[in-house]
Motif scaffolding. Sequence first.
Motif, short mmCIF file in Angstrom:
data_model
loop_
_atom_site.label_atom_id
_atom_site.label_comp_id
_atom_site.label_asym_id
_atom_site.label_seq_id
_atom_site.Cartn_x
_atom_site.Cartn_y
_atom_site.Cartn_z
N PHE A 23 0.84 -1.20 0.00
CA PHE A 23 0.00 0.00 0.00
C PHE A 23 0.87 1.26 0.00
O PHE A 23 0.59 2.22 -0.72
CB PHE A 23 -0.93 0.00 1.21
CG PHE A 23 -1.72 1.28 1.35
CD1 PHE A 23 -2.94 1.43 0.71
CD2 PHE A 23 -1.24 2.33 2.11
CE1 PHE A 23 -3.67 2.60 0.81
CE2 PHE A 23 -1.95 3.52 2.22
CZ PHE A 23 -3.17 3.65 1.58
N CYS A 24 1.93 1.25 0.81
CA CYS A 24 2.83 2.41 0.87
C CYS A 24 3.47 2.68 -0.49
O CYS A 24 3.79 3.83 -0.82
CB CYS A 24 3.91 2.19 1.93
SG CYS A 24 3.31 2.25 3.62
N HIS A 25 3.66 1.64 -1.28
CA HIS A 25 4.17 1.80 -2.64
C HIS A 25 3.10 2.39 -3.57
O HIS A 25 3.33 3.39 -4.26
CB HIS A 25 4.65 0.46 -3.18
CG HIS A 25 4.75 0.38 -4.67
ND1 HIS A 25 5.67 1.10 -5.40
CD2 HIS A 25 4.00 -0.32 -5.58
CE1 HIS A 25 5.53 0.84 -6.68
NE2 HIS A 25 4.52 -0.01 -6.82
N PHE A 26 1.92 1.80 -3.56
CA PHE A 26 0.90 2.18 -4.54
C PHE A 26 0.31 3.56 -4.28
O PHE A 26 -0.12 4.24 -5.22
CB PHE A 26 -0.22 1.13 -4.56
CG PHE A 26 0.18 -0.17 -5.19
CD1 PHE A 26 0.59 -0.22 -6.51
CD2 PHE A 26 0.16 -1.35 -4.45
CE1 PHE A 26 0.97 -1.43 -7.09
CE2 PHE A 26 0.54 -2.56 -5.02
CZ PHE A 26 0.94 -2.60 -6.35
N LYS B 140 -4.92 -2.88 -5.15
CA LYS B 140 -3.66 -3.38 -5.68
C LYS B 140 -2.82 -4.05 -4.59
O LYS B 140 -2.17 -5.08 -4.82
CB LYS B 140 -2.88 -2.23 -6.32
CG LYS B 140 -3.47 -1.74 -7.64
CD LYS B 140 -2.73 -0.53 -8.18
CE LYS B 140 -3.28 -0.10 -9.53
NZ LYS B 140 -3.03 -1.10 -10.60
N ALA B 141 -2.85 -3.49 -3.38
CA ALA B 141 -2.11 -4.10 -2.27
C ALA B 141 -2.68 -5.47 -1.92
O ALA B 141 -1.94 -6.39 -1.56
CB ALA B 141 -2.15 -3.17 -1.06
N SER B 142 -4.00 -5.62 -2.04
CA SER B 142 -4.61 -6.92 -1.75
C SER B 142 -4.17 -7.98 -2.75
O SER B 142 -4.02 -9.16 -2.40
CB SER B 142 -6.14 -6.80 -1.73
OG SER B 142 -6.67 -6.64 -3.03
N GLU B 143 -3.93 -7.58 -3.99
CA GLU B 143 -3.46 -8.52 -5.00
C GLU B 143 -2.04 -9.01 -4.66
O GLU B 143 -1.71 -10.18 -4.85
CB GLU B 143 -3.48 -7.87 -6.38
CG GLU B 143 -4.88 -7.58 -6.91
CD GLU B 143 -5.71 -8.84 -7.06
OE1 GLU B 143 -5.17 -9.85 -7.59
OE2 GLU B 143 -6.89 -8.83 -6.66
N VAL B 144 -1.21 -8.09 -4.16
CA VAL B 144 0.14 -8.48 -3.74
C VAL B 144 0.06 -9.43 -2.55
O VAL B 144 0.78 -10.45 -2.50
CB VAL B 144 0.98 -7.23 -3.38
CG1 VAL B 144 2.36 -7.64 -2.86
CG2 VAL B 144 1.11 -6.31 -4.59
N ALA B 145 -0.80 -9.13 -1.59
CA ALA B 145 -0.94 -9.99 -0.41
C ALA B 145 -1.42 -11.39 -0.81
O ALA B 145 -1.01 -12.39 -0.20
CB ALA B 145 -1.91 -9.36 0.58
#
Length: 288
Positions: free
Chosen positions: A248-251, A263-268
């Motif tokens: 999340f801090c990236h996106f 998008k963070a949930s997709e990474v997780a």
Amino acid sequence: MNGLFVGLTTLDIIYLADHFPHSNEKIVALDQSIAAGGPATNAAITFQHFGHQATVLSMIGNHPISQLICAELEDCALSVFDLSPSHENPPPTSSIIVDKLTGKRAVISINAIKSQAKADKLSLEILQDVDIILIDGHQMVVSQLIAQQAHLKNIPIMIDGGSWKPGFEKILPYVNYAICSANFYPPNCYNSDDVFNYLKQIGVPNIAITNGENPIKCWTQEEFNCIDISPIKAVDTLGAGDVFHGAFCHFIFKHNFMDSLSKASEVAKVACQSFGTRKWMNELKVNT
């Protein structure tokens, strides 16, 4: 971009097993992993993986176990600011069992209960050139000072609200993004509606509550929304929330709150499909 990640660093000893042990039962693990861990630390490693520079502000100390932690953080190219480099007691160690069938985990740790740092020796130069700050609540005295000074410098602050910790009430007025788990219950809060109302009254402008594979509930710009999570076959859910927060801090640098959460949930989800807290990095192509 530069991120400052304030909170807990542990040594995680992770075992994969075909079931959780019963009382007085000995079982043989199917696999094992040993890695530096902790919410802020895993989030920092994720942020670094996306091509940024992450600094961990934590208490690691000067113990043989500390050297193991520092060696891995150095391999990850993280910057580390140790709040008590001469501390001789062992740093927090987490013992974790992951159920191969479900991917769920059981964790035992003392967290930062016995390793609380003072803020008297903290140089605020650490905030120089910082673009975003994550606070996990495990070093609350230091976090309060960081939050106050970051607010004056207009540096966005995110909290990882895994669970309520006394002292959060002094940090929340400075927070831009509150991403909480379903186990985050401030005083006199008993459900997610109570939590949203509590955080809104304090003035947090962007709020999300995650709940595993269930939809993410979020509030931003005076509007409630839900983000659906597509199902996966989880291998290991350990650290998935930490990866979520680091991603999340990236996106959030290039996307709005809702899109960054999605998008963070997709990474997780990628992280949940391999054992341990690092293998997922080999599976995920870094992009925005």
